[in-house]
Design an enzyme around this catalytic site. Structure first.
Site, mmCIF file in Angstrom:
data_model
loop_
_atom_site.group_PDB
_atom_site.id
_atom_site.type_symbol
_atom_site.label_atom_id
_atom_site.label_comp_id
_atom_site.label_asym_id
_atom_site.label_seq_id
_atom_site.Cartn_x
_atom_site.Cartn_y
_atom_site.Cartn_z
ATOM 1 N N ARG A 36 2.923 62.941 86.251
ATOM 2 C CA ARG A 36 4.050 61.992 86.771
ATOM 3 C C ARG A 36 3.393 60.612 86.734
ATOM 4 N NH1 ARG A 36 5.421 60.776 91.699
ATOM 5 N NH2 ARG A 36 5.270 63.162 92.597
ATOM 6 N N TYR A 50 23.759 47.688 75.934
ATOM 7 C CA TYR A 50 24.079 49.194 75.859
ATOM 8 C C TYR A 50 25.027 49.458 76.923
ATOM 9 C CZ TYR A 50 23.278 54.190 76.193
ATOM 10 O OH TYR A 50 23.643 55.476 76.680
ATOM 11 N N ASP A 99 15.521 43.864 76.002
ATOM 12 C CA ASP A 99 15.371 45.199 75.424
ATOM 13 C C ASP A 99 15.265 45.148 73.779
ATOM 14 O OD1 ASP A 99 16.465 47.619 74.316
ATOM 15 O OD2 ASP A 99 17.852 48.032 75.869
ATOM 16 N N LYS A 133 15.110 55.838 69.793
ATOM 17 C CA LYS A 133 15.593 55.308 68.515
ATOM 18 C C LYS A 133 14.470 55.060 67.331
ATOM 19 C CE LYS A 133 19.381 55.062 70.874
ATOM 20 N NZ LYS A 133 19.195 55.205 72.213
HETATM 21 C C1 LIG Z 1 19.650 49.100 73.156
HETATM 22 C C2 LIG Z 1 19.617 50.380 73.973
HETATM 23 N N1 LIG Z 1 18.944 50.401 75.040
HETATM 24 C C3 LIG Z 1 18.667 51.283 75.996
HETATM 25 C C4 LIG Z 1 19.444 52.541 75.686
HETATM 26 C C5 LIG Z 1 19.090 53.825 76.647
HETATM 27 O O1 LIG Z 1 18.141 54.315 75.956
HETATM 28 P P1 LIG Z 1 17.957 56.126 76.051
HETATM 29 O O2 LIG Z 1 19.343 56.773 75.946
HETATM 30 O O3 LIG Z 1 16.706 56.703 75.611
HETATM 31 O O4 LIG Z 1 17.871 56.398 77.905
HETATM 32 C C6 LIG Z 1 19.988 52.724 74.373
HETATM 33 C C7 LIG Z 1 20.780 54.062 74.058
HETATM 34 O O5 LIG Z 1 21.515 54.087 73.457
HETATM 35 C C8 LIG Z 1 20.341 51.647 73.633
HETATM 36 O O6 LIG Z 1 20.878 51.477 72.549
#
Ligand SMILES: Cc1ncc(COP(=O)(O)O)c(C=O)c1O
Length: 395
Positions: free
Chosen positions: A55, A108, A178, A203
């Site tokens: 963890r 997101y 992000d 992604k």
């Molecule tokens: C730009 C972005 N940030 C964060 C996330 C969240 O990621 P996760 O689905 O791996 O939790 C996503 C998910 O689509 C995303 O597109």
């Protein structure tokens, strides 16, 4: 090791010190043996380096963290079981009741939901900013975090990065970026003044649609704090198998990002001016409002584009249901092309009014362009658009 491509292939790797294994082994273990009680005491006291419990850290995961830190130009990185686990652990670590967060809309939908549904419960105030003027209005010493995506999901806006950083720094806020859409291949936020980078590694970093993962990268002391508070206490650790898959996926990141960007530009150019398409959002197009920023900040414009269709959800549904090669699914960044309707899926946690204001309209379809032959992708889009047109004519 100085070149990005060399780092993508080699950083975090090297022969396993125990066995000489060329590929990083999967250390599939929950705990690590101490060879005597003194070793256990010293590890817990932080007097010795080593692994205690998966963890908090694991050698396979550590190799991944080192690779991503090298690619982002960060001092350190820490891996999580999802992008949301990374984002939430970071923000829970750095914020306290009474603090404020300003973010540039859209982001997101899950992050939007986390801000308003979770952080507000703990006494954090959230400011949704539609543009840099809004940001100037809300900034004060109480704003501890400015959060944004350099290429917005799903509207593909590219922010004037240096201007956002300048404004955030004027009140001493932590700049959290992000970087999921660009990946460090197209853009490295830390080189442009950001403090912390977060990723949905699910992604492009993975690239193969076979895992869920997240990362936080930045200064060593901050990453250490996120590991010991956000990771250890919230518990969203990445499994060693996923870390192994990511190490493998990232080795081809540079090759994939070039192919995604090349294909997306070709598809965007084809769809631009198409009679069945109201608008194409792709910063690589000269006509896009963010083209100047894309040229200034990004190595290429990435693999995601969005199109707007007349007729709202029913037309989008007809279009999506007609696609044959594109997979109808949320997520993005896979080698396979994917398509989704953000308003009813990824961005459904956003309040309706905010969604419309951010441009996440009912007629918007997001396309994550894969690395197939672009001619095949265009043919699939053409036949799906023709199916929509037929329905319009019948109505
Ligand atoms: C730009 C972005 N940030 C964060 C996330 C969240 O990621 P996760 O689905 O791996 O939790 C996503 C998910 O689509 C995303 O597109």
């Amino acid at each position: 090791m100085s070149g990005f491509n060399t780092k993508a292939v080699h950083a975090g790797g090297g022969a396993d010190p125990q066995t000489g294994a060329h590929a990083t082994p999967i250390y599939q273990t929950s705990t690590f043996t101490y060879f005597d009680a003194e070793q256990g005491r010293a590890l817990f006291a932080g007097e010795r380096e080593g692994f205690i419990y998966t963890r908090i850290g694991n050698p396979t995961t550590r190799a991944l963290e080192n690779k991503v830190a090298a690619l982002e130009g960060a001092e350190d990185a820490v891996a999580f079981s999802s992008g949301m686990a990374a984002i939430s652990a970071l923000l829970v670590t750095v914020l306290k009741a009474g603090d404020e967060v300003a973010f540039l809309d859209p982001i997101y939908g899950g992050t939007d939901g986390f801000f308003f549904e979770i952080l507000t419960k703990f006494g954090v105030t959230i400011h949704r900013c539609h543009d840099l003027q809004d940001l100037t209005q809300v900034l004060s010493e109480k704003v501890k975090v400015v959060f944004f995506e350099p290429i917005t999901n799903p509207t593909l806006k590219v922010w004037d990065f240096s201007e956002v950083v300048k404004q955030a720094k004027s009140v001493g806020a932590l700049v959290v970026v992000d970087n999921t859409f660009p990946t460090p291949y197209l853009f490295r936020p830390l080189e442009h003044g950001a403090d912390v980078v977060v990723h949905s590694a699910t992604k492009y970093l993975s690239g193969h649609g076979d895992l869920i993962a997240g990362l936080v990268a930045g200064k060593a002391d901050l990453v250490q704090m996120v590991r010991f508070e956000g990771l250890r206490h919230l518990g969203g650790a990445l499994g060693p198998f996923e870390a192994f898959l990511l190490l493998r996926g990232i080795k081809t990141l540079h090759v994939r990002m070039e192919a995604h960007s090349r294909n997306a530009l070709q598809v965007a150019r084809h769809l631009q001016g198409h009679p069945a398409v109201k608008a194409v959002h792709y910063p690589g197009l000269e006509s896009h409002p963010s083209h100047k920023e894309a040229q200034q900040y990004l190595k290429a414009s990435g693999g995601v584009l969005a199109i707007e269709l007349d007729g709202g959800f029913p037309t989008c549904a007809r279009f999506l249901d007609s696609l044959k090669l594109f997979t109808q699914a949320v997520s993005l960044g896979d080698v396979e092309s994917l398509a989704c309707h953000p308003a009813s899926t990824t961005h459904s946690p956003m309040p309706e009014e905010a969604r419309q204001a951010a441009g996440v309209t009912d007629g918007l379809v997001r396309l994550s362009i894969g690395i197939e032959d672009p001619e095949d992708l265009i043919a699939d889009l053409e036949q799906a658009l023709a199916a929509c047109a037929m329905v319009h004519e019948m109505v």
